[in-house]
Write a protein that holds these residues in place. Structure first.
Motif, short mmCIF file in Angstrom:
data_model
loop_
_atom_site.label_atom_id
_atom_site.label_comp_id
_atom_site.label_asym_id
_atom_site.label_seq_id
_atom_site.Cartn_x
_atom_site.Cartn_y
_atom_site.Cartn_z
N GLN A 167 0.84 -1.21 0.00
CA GLN A 167 0.00 0.00 0.00
C GLN A 167 0.87 1.25 0.00
O GLN A 167 1.88 1.33 0.71
N VAL A 168 0.47 2.22 -0.82
CA VAL A 168 1.06 3.56 -0.80
C VAL A 168 -0.02 4.50 -0.30
O VAL A 168 -1.05 4.68 -0.96
N SER A 169 0.19 5.08 0.87
CA SER A 169 -0.86 5.88 1.49
C SER A 169 -0.75 7.34 1.12
O SER A 169 0.32 7.83 0.74
N ASP A 170 -1.87 8.03 1.23
CA ASP A 170 -1.88 9.47 1.00
C ASP A 170 -2.21 10.25 2.27
O ASP A 170 -2.26 11.47 2.24
N ARG A 171 -2.42 9.52 3.38
CA ARG A 171 -2.78 10.19 4.63
C ARG A 171 -2.66 9.23 5.79
O ARG A 171 -2.61 8.02 5.64
N PHE A 172 -2.65 9.83 6.98
CA PHE A 172 -2.81 9.08 8.22
C PHE A 172 -4.14 9.52 8.85
O PHE A 172 -4.54 10.67 8.74
N GLY A 173 -4.78 8.58 9.51
CA GLY A 173 -6.05 8.95 10.12
C GLY A 173 -6.65 7.83 10.94
O GLY A 173 -5.95 6.93 11.40
N TYR A 192 0.57 10.04 -8.90
CA TYR A 192 0.01 11.39 -8.97
C TYR A 192 -0.86 11.69 -7.74
O TYR A 192 -0.76 12.77 -7.15
N LEU A 193 -1.71 10.73 -7.34
CA LEU A 193 -2.63 10.97 -6.23
C LEU A 193 -1.91 11.07 -4.89
O LEU A 193 -2.42 11.68 -3.95
N THR A 194 -0.73 10.45 -4.79
CA THR A 194 0.02 10.49 -3.53
C THR A 194 1.22 11.43 -3.61
O THR A 194 2.09 11.42 -2.73
N SER A 195 1.30 12.23 -4.65
CA SER A 195 2.43 13.14 -4.81
C SER A 195 2.39 14.24 -3.76
O SER A 195 1.38 14.46 -3.08
N SER A 215 -0.35 16.88 -4.57
CA SER A 215 -1.73 16.41 -4.29
C SER A 215 -1.98 16.34 -2.79
O SER A 215 -3.06 16.72 -2.30
N GLN A 216 -1.00 15.87 -2.04
CA GLN A 216 -1.19 15.78 -0.59
C GLN A 216 -1.23 17.15 0.07
O GLN A 216 -1.94 17.35 1.06
N ARG A 217 -0.49 18.11 -0.47
CA ARG A 217 -0.54 19.46 0.09
C ARG A 217 -1.93 20.07 -0.13
O ARG A 217 -2.48 20.73 0.76
N SER A 231 1.04 11.80 4.37
CA SER A 231 1.98 10.70 4.60
C SER A 231 3.39 11.05 4.16
O SER A 231 4.31 10.29 4.42
N ARG A 232 3.57 12.19 3.50
CA ARG A 232 4.90 12.60 3.04
C ARG A 232 5.58 13.46 4.11
O ARG A 232 4.98 14.38 4.66
N THR A 233 6.84 13.17 4.36
CA THR A 233 7.58 13.84 5.42
C THR A 233 7.71 15.34 5.17
O THR A 233 7.60 16.15 6.10
N ALA A 234 7.94 15.74 3.94
CA ALA A 234 8.20 17.15 3.63
C ALA A 234 7.03 18.05 4.00
O ALA A 234 7.22 19.23 4.31
N LEU A 235 5.81 17.52 4.01
CA LEU A 235 4.63 18.34 4.26
C LEU A 235 4.45 18.67 5.74
O LEU A 235 3.62 19.51 6.09
N TYR A 236 5.22 18.05 6.62
CA TYR A 236 5.07 18.35 8.04
C TYR A 236 5.77 19.65 8.42
O TYR A 236 5.73 20.06 9.58
#
Length: 767
Positions: A157-163, A344-347, A350-352, A363-368
């Protein structure tokens, strides 16, 4: 007299050739398929997102399709459980969506079944390093040596969020500052638990949450220093511990000792109380926060769960990543296209956008480093709670642990057992459930014998019906149009009734399970031996028989009583008929959920009316096994009597009135008329109806499952059909469930044959 037909044209009665009609139908089908062909590559994506997330996903997909006009992405929404079962069924047939989106807790089962693919070839090490720990879900590779490095683990699985993590939501009208410790939580809860009118029933509670489900107990377990597993691989349950005992005792004390939580508090009750302003605090997940924050009548805010003073540890909930997995049945071209879409959906971009639009943790470190995570109060509290949380295990053992914890946990809350006994029972149940889940029944020889037996049975049936088959072909030549018209119905019946029945019969002799989902084979009569050797089966069977008899007796009795009343000379007969048919006309699941709310211990209409009108003390309808079973029966009686009333009313209107006139002349009483005229003449109508009613009641999953909330308390309200559902879908025992369902079929078939024969329902009533 002259035969007029001799004067008509000789070819008038010649039947038109059926091929002309077939040619016309074929031409219409051909013309309907002459639309413009779409050459785009179709990618199906199944998901279970809520409405606002769905709209955001549609926006991203639309933009992606503009950038890639050769791709056609088709989104399909399904509820969480429907998504799981539908994807498994589709994958078993070798089809299904290229991408499936959902939480990580089902990945262990998907991976063991072999229905999701390893996504590592599409993400290099540099791309994988950009995700936070847990943002990518790995499971041990199914093939080859098992080592700790990622090269021998499958990326599933490649996630796009935690929740899905729980936190404390509080109403600032009642709570100025959120509690930092459990002691403060209890103190604030006491101040806000009020009986304002002095009627002995609290109008407001300090704390509400769905404490009936083990998932909502996890923060108390972690805060007490415990966890559900003993090792990092999450394969060995560790439930019989002092930490578990302390957590269970704390949860029970909140309702029994401190009295700040209403008894019988399920999810719907907690949610309703907090939204209506009748609760100061609620423990709930991130999926619900948006609704609370949007309500104007409450001033809601989010805070991390408090610290347990005895251990000094925070109450850490489970954290579940949500993301995309790849169907193993997808073609290589579909996999490449699907992985481009997932990328693309997990980029990061898109996550920002999702972070700012949906207020979810990426789920991407840079966005924290995004300022919003520190500026937005809700996201700030969510991040703090996330950092205190524990990643939910994605192995298949997790589902077995939930199933094992639920009965003892509910028994503690109902006062049936102590916290210490419950912890021991949880451990024993978990070990047994995992053993059944991972059971590896090997294929045995001798399948040719059973195949020969099945062939012989089929040939025997054909020989038995040889005369009917001999007349069928000539009749088809004489009446081709008639058979052409009924053909679709025959095909539909075969696909929906005949084929599933024999396929289920085949599965009942197989070893199909979690470990043999796609490579199942012949296992002989082992499943039937397991069913008939299980003592719980006979206990559930006895309860099912009681359930069926009581319901059918009340259905028929009330139905006849009301039919006789409506058949008499009463005013407003049409209005009464409409009102009495409503319980049957309303969808069963709505009625069942309504009855569940009416049986609530503190807020249900049944207890409130009983106390106010008759002074009867509140009855714990849903918290005690016998009462819960009675509540299910009451709800099902309400659903079933209108059908019998309509059937009986139709039968009464067909009875000749001169028979009653003759009986009155002979001075027969009303009871004698009913006994010697009404009942005998209703028997040909009621006997088949009662048989159908018994079958429906025997197999009625909706009422038991919804009223009792899945067999609660402690799995004491199960009937056979709900027991089959639990065994099959909770522990993936498909062969066992198929055998159990075939035994249910044999029981019902035997009952129908014996009952109709004894009731002599097919005989002429005047004979």
């Amino acid at each position: 007299m002259l035969d007029a037909t001799r004067e008509l044209p000789a070819n008038l009665y010649r039947r038109k050739p059926a091929w002309r009609l077939l040619a016309i139908i074929g031409l219409l089908i051909t013309l309907s398929g002459c639309s413009k062909q779409d050459d785009r590559h179709v990618i199906q994506l199944w998901h279970q997102m809520v409405v606002n997330e769905r709209l955001f996903l549609n926006e991203l997909v639309t933009e992606y399709e503009k950038q890639h006009p050769e791709i056609d992405v088709r989104l399909v929404f399904k509820d969480t459980e429907e998504l799981r079962s539908s994807f498994q069924a589709a994958a078993l047939a070798g089809v299904g969506p290229a991408i499936v989106y959902g939480p990580s807790d089902v990945l262990g089962a998907y991976h063991t079944m072999g229905i999701i693919a390893d996504m590592t070839p599409w993400l290099d090490e540099n791309a994988r390093a950009k995700f936070k720990p847990g943002g990518l879900t790995y499971l041990p590779a199914k093939d080859g040596p098992q080592r700790d490095d990622s090269q021998n683990r499958d990326l599933v699985q490649v996630s796009d969020r935690f929740g899905n993590h729980l936190a404390l939501v509080y109403n600032r009208k009642f709570v100025e500052t959120p509690p930092q410790t459990v002691e403060e939580l209890i103190e604030i809860g006491r101040r806000n638990t009020l009986d304002e009118d002095g009627n002995g029933r609290n109008e407001r509670y300090g704390l509400v949450w769905n404490y009936e489900e083990p998932y909502f107990a996890v923060p108390f377990i972690t805060g007490s220093g415990g966890w559900l597993f003993a090792n990092e691989e999450n394969t060995e349950p560790d439930l019989d511990t002092p930490q578990m005992v302390a957590a269970l005792q704390l949860i029970d004390d909140l309702q029994r000792v401190h009295g700040i939580v209403p008894r019988g508090c399920d999810y719907e009750t907690a949610d309703s109380l907090f939204k209506s302003g009748n609760a100061a605090m609620i423990i709930n997940g991130d999926w619900s926060w948006g609704d609370y924050l949007a309500l104007e009548r409450i001033d809601a805010a989010i805070a991390p769960l408090p610290i347990v003073t005895e251990t000094g540890q925070p109450m850490g909930p489970m954290i579940s990543p949500k993301g995309y997995s790849l169907n193993k049945n997808a073609t290589p071209a579909q996999r490449d296209a699907a992985m481009q879409l997932i990328t693309y959906l997990t980029s990061e971009s898109s996550q920002r956008r999702a972070l700012h639009s949906l207020r979810i943790l990426p789920s991407r470190t840079a966005l924290y480093d995004d300022p919003l995570l520190t500026q937005d109060p809700t996201l700030k509290a969510s991040r703090e709670q996330f950092e205190q949380g524990h990643l939910m295990p994605s192995g298949s053992e997790m589902r077995a642990v939930w199933d094992a914890m639920r009965p003892p946990y509910q028994a503690v809350l109902g006062g049936a057992i102590s916290a210490k006994d419950a912890a021991a029972a949880m451990q024993a149940n978990a070990e047994q459930a995992i053993s059944l889940l991972q059971r590896d029944d090997q294929e045995i020889g001798g399948s040719w014998l059973w195949a020969a037996l099945a062939s012989a049975t089929t040939l025997g049936l054909l020989f038995w019906q040889r005369r009917g088959l001999a007349t069928l072909l000539p009749d088809m030549r004489r009446q081709p149009l008639a058979y052409l018209l009924v053909g679709p119905a025959i095909v539909l019946i075969f696909l929906t009734v005949v084929f599933p029945f024999f396929y289920n019969l085949l599965l009942s002799f197989s070893n199909m399970s979690l470990t043999h989902f796609q490579d199942w084979g012949f296992a002989g009569s082992q499943n039937y031996i397991d069913v008939l050797g299980d003592g719980q089966f006979y206990a559930v069977l006895l309860k099912t028989i009681i359930w069926t008899i009581v319901n059918v007796v009340f259905h028929v009795g009330i139905g006849i009583l009301l039919a006789v009343a409506l058949n008499g000379p009463i005013r407003g007969k049409a209005i009464y008929r409409v009102l009495l048919i409503l319980p049957w006309a309303v969808p069963a699941y709505i009625t069942a959920l309504t009855w569940r709310s009416m049986f609530h211990l503190e807020y249900g209409a049944v207890n409130l009316l009983g106390n106010q009108l008759f002074g009867i003390p509140p009855v714990n309808w849903l918290g005690e096994a016998t009462n819960a079973f009675i509540a299910c029966i009451i709800a099902n009686v309400w659903l079933g009597f209108p059908f019998m009333m309509v059937i009986a009313l139709g039968g009464l209107q067909g009875i000749p009135q001169d028979m009653y006139e003759a009986a009155r002349i002979d001075r027969a009483s009303r009871w004698q008329q009913f006994r010697h005229i009404t009942l005998p003449l209703l028997k040909p109508v009621l006997a088949p109806a009662a048989t159908l009613g018994a079958i429906w009641t025997f197999n009625n999953l909706n009422v038991v499952w919804l009223v009792s909330n899945g067999g609660a308390p402690s799995n004491k309200t199960h009937i056979l059909v709900s027991y089959v559902y639990k065994e099959v879908f909770n522990l993936y025992r498909y062969g066992y469930g198929a055998a159990l369902s075939m035994i249910v079929f044999v029981i019902l078939l035997a009952f129908c044959l014996v009952f109709l024969h004894r009731a002599k329902a097919t005989e002429n009533v005047y004979g």
